[in-house]
Motif scaffolding. Sequence first.
Motif, mmCIF file in Angstrom:
data_model
loop_
_atom_site.group_PDB
_atom_site.id
_atom_site.type_symbol
_atom_site.label_atom_id
_atom_site.label_comp_id
_atom_site.label_asym_id
_atom_site.label_seq_id
_atom_site.Cartn_x
_atom_site.Cartn_y
_atom_site.Cartn_z
ATOM 1 N N ALA A 164 11.779 7.204 3.408
ATOM 2 C CA ALA A 164 10.760 8.199 3.076
ATOM 3 C C ALA A 164 9.896 7.597 1.979
ATOM 4 O O ALA A 164 10.412 6.974 1.052
ATOM 5 C CB ALA A 164 11.414 9.484 2.593
ATOM 6 N N GLY A 165 8.585 7.774 2.104
ATOM 7 C CA GLY A 165 7.733 7.115 1.139
ATOM 8 C C GLY A 165 6.395 7.778 0.943
ATOM 9 O O GLY A 165 6.118 8.871 1.448
ATOM 10 N N VAL A 166 5.566 7.071 0.187
ATOM 11 C CA VAL A 166 4.225 7.520 -0.153
ATOM 12 C C VAL A 166 3.255 6.378 0.134
ATOM 13 O O VAL A 166 3.503 5.247 -0.280
ATOM 14 C CB VAL A 166 4.135 7.910 -1.642
ATOM 15 N N GLN A 167 2.190 6.681 0.843
ATOM 16 C CA GLN A 167 1.136 5.693 1.055
ATOM 17 C C GLN A 167 -0.074 6.061 0.217
ATOM 18 O O GLN A 167 -0.467 7.232 0.121
ATOM 19 C CB GLN A 167 0.734 5.586 2.527
ATOM 20 N N ILE A 168 -0.672 5.040 -0.405
ATOM 21 C CA ILE A 168 -1.858 5.211 -1.238
ATOM 22 C C ILE A 168 -3.079 4.888 -0.380
ATOM 23 O O ILE A 168 -3.235 3.762 0.102
ATOM 24 C CB ILE A 168 -1.806 4.278 -2.460
ATOM 25 N N HIS A 169 -3.954 5.862 -0.191
ATOM 26 C CA HIS A 169 -5.137 5.672 0.653
ATOM 27 C C HIS A 169 -6.395 5.541 -0.205
ATOM 28 O O HIS A 169 -6.706 6.432 -1.009
ATOM 29 C CB HIS A 169 -5.286 6.849 1.623
ATOM 30 N N VAL A 170 -7.108 4.441 0.000
ATOM 31 C CA VAL A 170 -8.332 4.175 -0.765
ATOM 32 C C VAL A 170 -9.468 3.732 0.155
ATOM 33 O O VAL A 170 -10.405 3.070 -0.273
ATOM 34 C CB VAL A 170 -8.084 3.100 -1.850
ATOM 35 N N GLU A 171 -9.392 4.098 1.430
ATOM 36 C CA GLU A 171 -10.383 3.635 2.401
ATOM 37 C C GLU A 171 -11.596 4.559 2.491
ATOM 38 O O GLU A 171 -12.732 4.086 2.607
ATOM 39 C CB GLU A 171 -9.754 3.529 3.804
ATOM 40 N N ASP A 172 -11.368 5.857 2.466
ATOM 41 C CA ASP A 172 -12.414 6.848 2.710
ATOM 42 C C ASP A 172 -13.236 7.047 1.444
ATOM 43 O O ASP A 172 -12.731 7.533 0.424
ATOM 44 C CB ASP A 172 -11.762 8.167 3.137
ATOM 45 N N GLY A 217 -9.209 9.489 -7.582
ATOM 46 C CA GLY A 217 -9.869 8.398 -6.882
ATOM 47 C C GLY A 217 -9.192 7.907 -5.628
ATOM 48 O O GLY A 217 -9.617 6.915 -5.037
ATOM 49 N N CYS A 218 -8.113 8.578 -5.200
ATOM 50 C CA CYS A 218 -7.387 8.154 -4.004
ATOM 51 C C CYS A 218 -6.723 9.374 -3.383
ATOM 52 O O CYS A 218 -6.796 10.478 -3.912
ATOM 53 C CB CYS A 218 -6.340 7.093 -4.338
ATOM 54 N N VAL A 219 -6.069 9.166 -2.248
ATOM 55 C CA VAL A 219 -5.288 10.225 -1.605
ATOM 56 C C VAL A 219 -3.878 9.696 -1.374
ATOM 57 O O VAL A 219 -3.699 8.571 -0.880
ATOM 58 C CB VAL A 219 -5.917 10.651 -0.263
ATOM 59 N N LEU A 220 -2.887 10.486 -1.736
ATOM 60 C CA LEU A 220 -1.490 10.148 -1.475
ATOM 61 C C LEU A 220 -1.012 10.902 -0.244
ATOM 62 O O LEU A 220 -1.328 12.080 -0.064
ATOM 63 C CB LEU A 220 -0.607 10.500 -2.671
ATOM 64 N N ARG A 221 -0.235 10.219 0.585
ATOM 65 C CA ARG A 221 0.258 10.824 1.830
ATOM 66 C C ARG A 221 1.737 10.532 1.989
ATOM 67 O O ARG A 221 2.170 9.392 1.846
ATOM 68 C CB ARG A 221 -0.514 10.256 3.029
ATOM 69 N N GLU A 222 2.503 11.565 2.278
ATOM 70 C CA GLU A 222 3.914 11.364 2.612
ATOM 71 C C GLU A 222 4.009 10.591 3.919
ATOM 72 O O GLU A 222 3.268 10.862 4.877
ATOM 73 C CB GLU A 222 4.614 12.708 2.755
ATOM 74 N N GLU A 228 0.833 -1.200 0.000
ATOM 75 C CA GLU A 228 0.000 0.000 0.000
ATOM 76 C C GLU A 228 0.871 1.255 0.000
ATOM 77 O O GLU A 228 0.345 2.362 -0.111
ATOM 78 C CB GLU A 228 -0.899 0.047 1.237
ATOM 79 N N LEU A 229 2.167 1.057 0.143
ATOM 80 C CA LEU A 229 3.091 2.189 0.203
ATOM 81 C C LEU A 229 4.389 1.816 -0.487
ATOM 82 O O LEU A 229 4.627 0.654 -0.820
ATOM 83 C CB LEU A 229 3.326 2.619 1.650
ATOM 84 N N PHE A 230 5.223 2.819 -0.715
ATOM 85 C CA PHE A 230 6.521 2.574 -1.326
ATOM 86 C C PHE A 230 7.477 3.663 -0.886
ATOM 87 O O PHE A 230 7.063 4.761 -0.484
ATOM 88 C CB PHE A 230 6.422 2.525 -2.854
ATOM 89 N N GLY A 231 8.772 3.339 -0.941
ATOM 90 C CA GLY A 231 9.750 4.340 -0.555
ATOM 91 C C GLY A 231 11.154 3.784 -0.522
ATOM 92 O O GLY A 231 11.404 2.626 -0.856
ATOM 93 N N ALA A 232 12.085 4.649 -0.102
ATOM 94 C CA ALA A 232 13.495 4.289 -0.003
ATOM 95 C C ALA A 232 14.187 5.318 0.882
ATOM 96 O O ALA A 232 13.679 6.428 1.060
ATOM 97 C CB ALA A 232 14.146 4.248 -1.385
ATOM 98 N N LEU A 253 14.801 8.769 -0.916
ATOM 99 C CA LEU A 253 13.691 9.327 -1.683
ATOM 100 C C LEU A 253 13.229 10.654 -1.081
ATOM 101 O O LEU A 253 13.108 10.789 0.135
ATOM 102 C CB LEU A 253 12.522 8.332 -1.682
ATOM 103 N N ASP A 254 12.982 11.620 -1.932
ATOM 104 C CA ASP A 254 12.341 12.872 -1.514
ATOM 105 C C ASP A 254 10.864 12.724 -1.846
ATOM 106 O O ASP A 254 10.420 13.047 -2.954
ATOM 107 C CB ASP A 254 12.961 14.066 -2.257
ATOM 108 N N ALA A 255 10.091 12.210 -0.901
ATOM 109 C CA ALA A 255 8.706 11.834 -1.179
ATOM 110 C C ALA A 255 7.835 13.039 -1.526
ATOM 111 O O ALA A 255 6.974 12.964 -2.407
ATOM 112 C CB ALA A 255 8.120 11.094 0.023
ATOM 113 N N ARG A 256 8.062 14.144 -0.851
ATOM 114 C CA ARG A 256 7.233 15.322 -1.125
ATOM 115 C C ARG A 256 7.478 15.843 -2.540
ATOM 116 O O ARG A 256 6.537 16.168 -3.270
ATOM 117 C CB ARG A 256 7.513 16.401 -0.085
ATOM 118 N N ARG A 257 8.728 15.894 -2.923
ATOM 119 C CA ARG A 257 9.046 16.328 -4.285
ATOM 120 C C ARG A 257 8.487 15.332 -5.301
ATOM 121 O O ARG A 257 7.977 15.739 -6.362
ATOM 122 C CB ARG A 257 10.563 16.459 -4.442
#
Length: 400
Positions: free
Chosen positions: A302-310, A281-286, A255-259, A262-266
């Motif tokens: 540092a990563g990004v999570q993909i939110h699809v719950e709400d 259709g989703c929300v991305l969160r640092e 559900e997330l990815f990173g390293a 990684l500059d997740a915000r950029r």
Amino acid sequence: MKFGIERFLQDPALRAPLAGRRVALLAHPASVTRDLTHSLDALAALPDMQLTAAFGPQHGLRGDKQDNMVESPDYLDPRLGIPVFSLYGTVRRPTPAMMDSFDVLLVDLQDLGCRIYTFITTLRYVLEAAAQHGKSVWVLDRPNPAGRPVEGLTLREGWESFVGAGPMPMRHGMTMGELGHWFVATLGLQVNYHVIAMEGWQPGAAPGFGWPVERTWVNPSPNAANLSMARAYAGTVMLEGTTLSEGRGTTRPLELFGAPDLDARRLMDDMRRLAPQWLQGCVLRECFFEPTFHKHQGQLCAGVQIHVEDLKHYDHTAFKPWRLQALAFKALRLQAPNYPLWRDFAYEYEHDRLAIDLINGGPALREWVDNAAAMAADLDAIAEPDEAAWMETRKPFLLY
């Protein structure tokens, strides 16, 4: 609603054709009834059922392997005294000796709706073996939790593998029972194939859009922890072919990815700039996470999570996980052209082709990412015809 296993258990008429025949079951940890009884135990309790063997796919019949690409052994079921054969161990295809142990194979596997998920390859392999040995295969059908949407490139000829069962896109939008009919037709198999269909499945209905949320979720594989993962998986599975962590060793894998570098915000800013239409259709969160095993073990990522719950933000038809993940790769490549993104290692019994290409059924996705001049419209130009063609191809095989 009722899954195939429940209709089979409750209606003796559905079982009547199996009278006097030796029956085997192919199942995994999510093969459970509504009251969470494992299908093998439920079938064994039937007085009219002659169970003679069981089979486990990747990760095992009862769930014995946590990490990916770890084989399972054959063993004797301690409760039932029947052999349990592994189809992810010494062999991936059932041997003649295994096929001799039954007359009819019941298949009760919870799929995730993604081509790379190896349970559909195992279904193909057992159908082919059944055709060769004159056996019957019955699928006890279950929902596709990713629903009906279609996305991704069609697997190209010559790119078949254990994570590529046939020419379908990454997100196929079919159930196991439906895919079985497609395999039989596409491969020209002469096999006795039968589906015990579900009752009342509504893949377009909120809030589950494929998964009936009143039902308990049981992990079909160790890192398939919830519906959110199933929705994102057709994209996040590509991370297995990269040096980026897909969150294995965390509580939210795939559900997330990173390293660590990684500059997740950029990265998110560049993704929104390059193709905002792919992020609907989703929300991305640092986020920040430290894997306890697997890639970047013990390192802060540092990563990004993909939110699809709400449901206020999740739009089932607009969400495009494959394009979203491809866009993350593209943004990273444009930021750092020499970033060592593609992971070169032995992947699912393949040693001479890059994992990212095996995952995508060809090199087109990787070539698009690595081509600095290629933009979102260029990927759409090759993916959209594949997606439209699959929508037509699958129509005759849809049961719901």
